[in-house]
Design an enzyme around this catalytic site. Structure first.
Site, PDB file in Angstrom:
ATOM      1  CE  LYS A  14       6.986 -34.819 -20.124  1.00  0.00           C
ATOM      2  NZ  LYS A  14       8.145 -33.975 -20.512  1.00  0.00           N
ATOM      3  NE  ARG A  89      10.393 -39.788 -22.710  1.00  0.00           N
ATOM      4  CZ  ARG A  89      10.232 -39.096 -21.578  1.00  0.00           C
ATOM      5  NH1 ARG A  89       9.307 -39.417 -20.725  1.00  0.00           N
ATOM      6  NH2 ARG A  89      11.003 -38.064 -21.338  1.00  0.00           N
ATOM      7  NE  ARG A 128      14.500 -30.656 -13.659  1.00  0.00           N
ATOM      8  CZ  ARG A 128      13.729 -31.432 -14.393  1.00  0.00           C
ATOM      9  NH1 ARG A 128      12.424 -31.420 -14.232  1.00  0.00           N
ATOM     10  NH2 ARG A 128      14.257 -32.213 -15.304  1.00  0.00           N
ATOM     11  NE  ARG A 134      15.242 -35.529 -14.036  1.00  0.00           N
ATOM     12  CZ  ARG A 134      14.165 -35.517 -14.810  1.00  0.00           C
ATOM     13  NH1 ARG A 134      12.994 -35.132 -14.319  1.00  0.00           N
ATOM     14  NH2 ARG A 134      14.252 -35.874 -16.067  1.00  0.00           N
ATOM     15  NE  ARG A 146      16.242 -35.173 -20.094  1.00  0.00           N
ATOM     16  CZ  ARG A 146      16.111 -34.274 -19.099  1.00  0.00           C
ATOM     17  NH1 ARG A 146      17.184 -33.657 -18.616  1.00  0.00           N
ATOM     18  NH2 ARG A 146      14.927 -34.006 -18.608  1.00  0.00           N
TER      19      ARG A 146
HETATM   20  P1  AP5 Z   1       8.971 -29.897 -15.299  1.00  0.00           P
HETATM   21  O1  AP5 Z   1       7.578 -29.628 -14.842  1.00  0.00           O
HETATM   22  O2  AP5 Z   1       9.830 -30.749 -14.473  1.00  0.00           O
HETATM   23  O3  AP5 Z   1       8.960 -30.392 -16.821  1.00  0.00           O
HETATM   24  P2  AP5 Z   1       8.834 -31.858 -17.398  1.00  0.00           P
HETATM   25  O4  AP5 Z   1       8.197 -31.724 -18.723  1.00  0.00           O
HETATM   26  O5  AP5 Z   1       8.200 -32.758 -16.393  1.00  0.00           O
HETATM   27  O6  AP5 Z   1      10.393 -32.170 -17.568  1.00  0.00           O
HETATM   28  P3  AP5 Z   1      11.202 -33.495 -17.292  1.00  0.00           P
HETATM   29  O7  AP5 Z   1      12.637 -33.108 -17.196  1.00  0.00           O
HETATM   30  O8  AP5 Z   1      10.622 -34.271 -16.178  1.00  0.00           O
HETATM   31  O9  AP5 Z   1      10.965 -34.198 -18.632  1.00  0.00           O
HETATM   32  P4  AP5 Z   1      11.492 -35.513 -19.203  1.00  0.00           P
HETATM   33  O10 AP5 Z   1      10.413 -35.876 -20.114  1.00  0.00           O
HETATM   34  O11 AP5 Z   1      12.852 -35.403 -19.781  1.00  0.00           O
HETATM   35  O12 AP5 Z   1      11.715 -36.433 -17.909  1.00  0.00           O
HETATM   36  P5  AP5 Z   1      11.082 -37.796 -17.470  1.00  0.00           P
HETATM   37  O13 AP5 Z   1      11.236 -37.869 -16.017  1.00  0.00           O
HETATM   38  O14 AP5 Z   1       9.763 -38.017 -18.065  1.00  0.00           O
HETATM   39  O15 AP5 Z   1       9.669 -28.471 -15.494  1.00  0.00           O
HETATM   40  C1  AP5 Z   1      11.036 -28.364 -15.841  1.00  0.00           C
HETATM   41  C2  AP5 Z   1      11.624 -27.135 -15.138  1.00  0.00           C
HETATM   42  O16 AP5 Z   1      10.992 -25.958 -15.647  1.00  0.00           O
HETATM   43  C3  AP5 Z   1      11.384 -27.123 -13.620  1.00  0.00           C
HETATM   44  O17 AP5 Z   1      12.508 -26.580 -12.993  1.00  0.00           O
HETATM   45  C4  AP5 Z   1      10.156 -26.208 -13.473  1.00  0.00           C
HETATM   46  O18 AP5 Z   1      10.120 -25.576 -12.234  1.00  0.00           O
HETATM   47  C5  AP5 Z   1      10.351 -25.233 -14.616  1.00  0.00           C
HETATM   48  N1  AP5 Z   1       9.082 -24.726 -15.156  1.00  0.00           N
HETATM   49  C6  AP5 Z   1       7.896 -25.416 -15.305  1.00  0.00           C
HETATM   50  N2  AP5 Z   1       6.963 -24.624 -15.841  1.00  0.00           N
HETATM   51  C7  AP5 Z   1       7.553 -23.420 -16.079  1.00  0.00           C
HETATM   52  C8  AP5 Z   1       7.091 -22.187 -16.638  1.00  0.00           C
HETATM   53  N3  AP5 Z   1       5.833 -22.036 -17.086  1.00  0.00           N
HETATM   54  N4  AP5 Z   1       7.974 -21.173 -16.738  1.00  0.00           N
HETATM   55  C9  AP5 Z   1       9.267 -21.314 -16.303  1.00  0.00           C
HETATM   56  N5  AP5 Z   1       9.767 -22.452 -15.743  1.00  0.00           N
HETATM   57  C10 AP5 Z   1       8.914 -23.491 -15.636  1.00  0.00           C
HETATM   58  O19 AP5 Z   1      12.095 -38.857 -18.158  1.00  0.00           O
HETATM   59  C11 AP5 Z   1      13.431 -38.973 -17.745  1.00  0.00           C
HETATM   60  C12 AP5 Z   1      14.088 -40.137 -18.456  1.00  0.00           C
HETATM   61  O20 AP5 Z   1      13.447 -41.348 -18.047  1.00  0.00           O
HETATM   62  C13 AP5 Z   1      14.002 -40.152 -19.975  1.00  0.00           C
HETATM   63  O21 AP5 Z   1      15.036 -39.396 -20.567  1.00  0.00           O
HETATM   64  C14 AP5 Z   1      14.106 -41.636 -20.283  1.00  0.00           C
HETATM   65  O22 AP5 Z   1      15.442 -42.078 -20.174  1.00  0.00           O
HETATM   66  C15 AP5 Z   1      13.333 -42.272 -19.137  1.00  0.00           C
HETATM   67  N6  AP5 Z   1      11.906 -42.442 -19.465  1.00  0.00           N
HETATM   68  C16 AP5 Z   1      10.838 -41.866 -18.817  1.00  0.00           C
HETATM   69  N7  AP5 Z   1       9.695 -42.262 -19.363  1.00  0.00           N
HETATM   70  C17 AP5 Z   1      10.010 -43.095 -20.386  1.00  0.00           C
HETATM   71  C18 AP5 Z   1       9.248 -43.790 -21.353  1.00  0.00           C
HETATM   72  N8  AP5 Z   1       7.903 -43.706 -21.379  1.00  0.00           N
HETATM   73  N9  AP5 Z   1       9.909 -44.549 -22.261  1.00  0.00           N
HETATM   74  C19 AP5 Z   1      11.259 -44.667 -22.245  1.00  0.00           C
HETATM   75  N10 AP5 Z   1      12.037 -43.999 -21.370  1.00  0.00           N
HETATM   76  C20 AP5 Z   1      11.427 -43.229 -20.447  1.00  0.00           C
HETATM   77 MG    MG Z   2       8.779 -34.604 -15.484  1.00  0.00          MG
END
Ligand code: AP5
Ligand code: MG
Length: 193
Positions: A14, A89, A128, A134, A146
């Site tokens: 994402k 979410r 990552r 992180r 997660r």
């Molecule tokens: P990346 O692009 O970072 O993927 P992502 O989907 O953004 O992954 P996140 O880890 O950010 O997802 P998340 O939903 O757990 O985290 P968030 O910050 O939203 O890619 C991941 C890796 O893969 C990278 O190393 C990248 O380089 C690699 N990659 C990308 N594309 C690739 C490809 N095609 N091939 C190979 N490799 C590739 O949430 C974190 C925490 O915050 C949650 O757990 C929760 O506690 C809280 N939170 C956030 N939002 C909410 C909400 N709305 N409600 C409640 N809690 C929330």
């Molecule tokens: Mg992300």
């Protein structure tokens, strides 16, 4: 306006794809994960409240993230559209977002859902975690927690938007460029409609 949700499990790409999409379409990127990590870095009360949930791989309470999105919408009246990343979410967050947009006579145009196998997600996040700093990437147990939260609570978001015919599944494995082009093709279809 064009309002897009980039949907998918942790590690599905994402954040990676959001950066490119906002550059191409001039959208305002709203990532609740990034906003929360910024609150933690600044040691705010909100950040302190959120940190424990995030370190355990659990979702932060709905009221906290809905409040953040409400402020972000208020603070960006000139935006051409929003790209929501990691929000909504839960079903409650989806309904709150729809209501916030409706107050502005806006709506979600499309939900693009990245599909990636669980083994690939774990592999990407562990990798990552070697450099990201992180706290939720550091061990497989938290990463699996997660992904479990995603299945238990977040898949309901896709069900919510599916009833309005707004969800498009896109294969999230392959090269970053190919996935980006597939996402753009879906956006072009919806923009033309
Ligand atoms: P990346 O692009 O970072 O993927 P992502 O989907 O953004 O992954 P996140 O880890 O950010 O997802 P998340 O939903 O757990 O985290 P968030 O910050 O939203 O890619 C991941 C890796 O893969 C990278 O190393 C990248 O380089 C690699 N990659 C990308 N594309 C690739 C490809 N095609 N091939 C190979 N490799 C590739 O949430 C974190 C925490 O915050 C949650 O757990 C929760 O506690 C809280 N939170 C956030 N939002 C909410 C909400 N709305 N409600 C409640 N809690 C929330
Ligand atoms: Mg992300």
């Amino acid at each position: 306006m064009f309002n897009l949700i980039l949907f998918g499990p942790p590690g599905s790409g994402k954040g990676t794809q959001s950066e490119r999409l906002i550059a191409r379409y001039g959208l305002k990127h709203l990532s609740t994960g990034d906003l929360l990590r910024s609150e933690i870095a600044h040691k705010t009360a909100l950040g302190l409240e959120a940190k424990g949930f995030m370190d355990r791989g659990e979702l932060v309470p709905d009221a906290v993230v809905i409040g953040m999105i409400r402020s972000a919408l208020d603070n960006n009246p000139e935006a051409k559209g929003f790209l929501f990343d990691g929000f909504p979410r839960t079903k409650a967050q989806s309904e709150a977002l729809d209501a916030l947009l409706a107050q502005r006579e806006e709506a979600i145009n499309v939900v693009l859902a990245l599909e990636v196998t669980e083994e690939e997600l774990v592999k990407r996040l562990l990798n990552r975690g070697l450099t990201s700093g992180r706290t939720d990437d550091v061990n497989e147990g938290i990463i699996r927690a997660r992904i479990e939260e995603y299945h238990k609570k977040t898949s309901a978001v896709a069900d919510h938007y599916r009833q309005f015919g707004k969800v498009v599944e896109v294969k999230g494995e392959g090269t970053v460029d190919d996935i980006f082009e597939a996402l753009c093709a879906e956006i072009e279809k919806r923009k033309a409609a």
